[in-house]
Enzyme design. Structure first.
Site, PDB file in Angstrom:
ATOM      1  NE  ARG A   1     -13.397  -3.434   7.928  1.00 50.10           N
ATOM      2  CZ  ARG A   1     -12.717  -3.518   6.792  1.00 50.10           C
ATOM      3  NH1 ARG A   1     -12.904  -4.557   5.979  1.00 50.10           N
ATOM      4  NH2 ARG A   1     -11.853  -2.584   6.464  1.00 50.10           N
TER       5      ARG A   1
ATOM      6  NE  ARG B   1      -4.299  -0.359   2.510  1.00 44.67           N
ATOM      7  CZ  ARG B   1      -5.218  -1.333   2.598  1.00 44.67           C
ATOM      8  NH1 ARG B   1      -4.886  -2.594   2.515  1.00 44.67           N
ATOM      9  NH2 ARG B   1      -6.484  -1.023   2.764  1.00 44.67           N
TER      10      ARG B   1
HETATM   11  P1  ADP Z   1      -9.853  -1.870   2.814  1.00 45.01           P
HETATM   12  O1  ADP Z   1      -9.069  -2.298   1.601  1.00 45.01           O
HETATM   13  O2  ADP Z   1     -11.330  -1.929   2.573  1.00 45.01           O
HETATM   14  O3  ADP Z   1      -9.406  -0.560   3.386  1.00 45.01           O
HETATM   15  P2  ADP Z   1      -8.459  -3.777   4.543  1.00 45.01           P
HETATM   16  O4  ADP Z   1      -9.087  -4.871   5.333  1.00 45.01           O
HETATM   17  O5  ADP Z   1      -7.520  -4.163   3.440  1.00 45.01           O
HETATM   18  O6  ADP Z   1      -9.674  -2.908   3.999  1.00 45.01           O
HETATM   19  O7  ADP Z   1      -7.647  -2.798   5.521  1.00 45.01           O
HETATM   20  C1  ADP Z   1      -8.214  -2.300   6.706  1.00 45.01           C
HETATM   21  C2  ADP Z   1      -7.195  -1.443   7.464  1.00 45.01           C
HETATM   22  O8  ADP Z   1      -6.047  -2.260   7.819  1.00 45.01           O
HETATM   23  C3  ADP Z   1      -6.582  -0.285   6.674  1.00 45.01           C
HETATM   24  O9  ADP Z   1      -7.385   0.880   6.714  1.00 45.01           O
HETATM   25  C4  ADP Z   1      -5.246  -0.084   7.416  1.00 45.01           C
HETATM   26  O10 ADP Z   1      -5.427   0.596   8.643  1.00 45.01           O
HETATM   27  C5  ADP Z   1      -4.846  -1.509   7.740  1.00 45.01           C
HETATM   28  N1  ADP Z   1      -3.994  -2.091   6.668  1.00 45.01           N
HETATM   29  C6  ADP Z   1      -4.283  -3.162   5.875  1.00 45.01           C
HETATM   30  N2  ADP Z   1      -3.290  -3.411   5.015  1.00 45.01           N
HETATM   31  C7  ADP Z   1      -2.327  -2.476   5.256  1.00 45.01           C
HETATM   32  C8  ADP Z   1      -1.063  -2.186   4.682  1.00 45.01           C
HETATM   33  N3  ADP Z   1      -0.566  -2.919   3.656  1.00 45.01           N
HETATM   34  N4  ADP Z   1      -0.356  -1.137   5.187  1.00 45.01           N
HETATM   35  C9  ADP Z   1      -0.823  -0.408   6.198  1.00 45.01           C
HETATM   36  N5  ADP Z   1      -2.018  -0.611   6.777  1.00 45.01           N
HETATM   37  C10 ADP Z   1      -2.778  -1.633   6.322  1.00 45.01           C
END
Ligand code: ADP
Length: 187
Positions: A132, A89
């Site tokens: 959530r 990300r």
């Molecule tokens: P979405 O894609 O709908 O935002 P996710 O379940 O992938 O949902 O992510 C939820 C939360 O988890 C994000 O808003 C962030 O806080 C955290 N998160 C997930 N993946 C990462 C990542 N690769 N880097 C940083 N934070 C992450």
């Protein structure tokens, strides 16, 4: 070389739905960072506690925590094709991923962008009510802001490396799946 595919896209783009389909129908081992973090929270681990307040605010969890978590998860996978849902990300995460994969004789083979406009994201998340904490409207807006600011630069990064495949995610899941599978096959 084994396929290693990253799914990119805004929150609510349906990456998670596609990841489950690719696991069930194509045998991908799925590594979903959001799910791993939510599990760590429920289990009350140190990582889970440190990640929690960032997640609830719609912010990214700091790179060093995520990168360590993903390194461990990748080390636990066998030689099957890998699908990364929600990682990388940030550009720092993309660099760390490249190193972690290289150490295992792998490399990213495709990055599939499941593209959905912001208005559709807001409609979908307000309709799905999964309960959530980060699905509250103001937090969804923050997640979108973070996506555009921190994650979207990865799109250009993957494009420059010839890895990017774009899929229109604003359609039903079957139509999106057909395009995602075609994008991966063609990679
Ligand atoms: P979405 O894609 O709908 O935002 P996710 O379940 O992938 O949902 O992510 C939820 C939360 O988890 C994000 O808003 C962030 O806080 C955290 N998160 C997930 N993946 C990462 C990542 N690769 N880097 C940083 N934070 C992450």
């Amino acid at each position: 070389m084994d396929e290693t595919v990253a799914l990119l896209g805004p929150p609510g783009s349906g990456k998670g739905t596609q990841a489950v389909r690719l696991r069930e129908r194509c045998g991908f081992a799925v590594l979903a960072t959001g799910d791993l973090l939510r599990e760590a929270r429920s289990a009350g681990t140190d990582l889970g506690r440190r990640a929690a307040h960032h997640m609830d605010r719609g912010e990214l969890v700091p790179d060093e925590l995520i990168i360590a978590m993903v390194r461990d998860a990748i080390a636990g996978l066998d030689g099957s094709p890998i699908l990364l849902d929600g990682f990388p990300r940030t550009l720092a995460q993309a660099d760390a991923l490249a190193d972690a994969l290289e150490a295992r004789g792998r490399a990213l083979t495709a990055a599939v962008l499941v593209d959905v406009p912001d208005d559709t994201v807001v409609e979908r998340i307000s309709g799905r009510r999964q309960g959530r904490e980060d699905d509250r409207p103001e937090t969804v807006r923050e997640r979108l802001r973070v996506y555009h600011g921190e994650t979207e630069p990865l799109v250009a990064h993957c494009e420059e490396r010839g890895l990017l495949r774009r899929v229109d995610g604003a359609r039903d899941a079957d139509a999106v799946e057909a395009d995602v599978r075609a994008a991966i096959r063609g990679s």
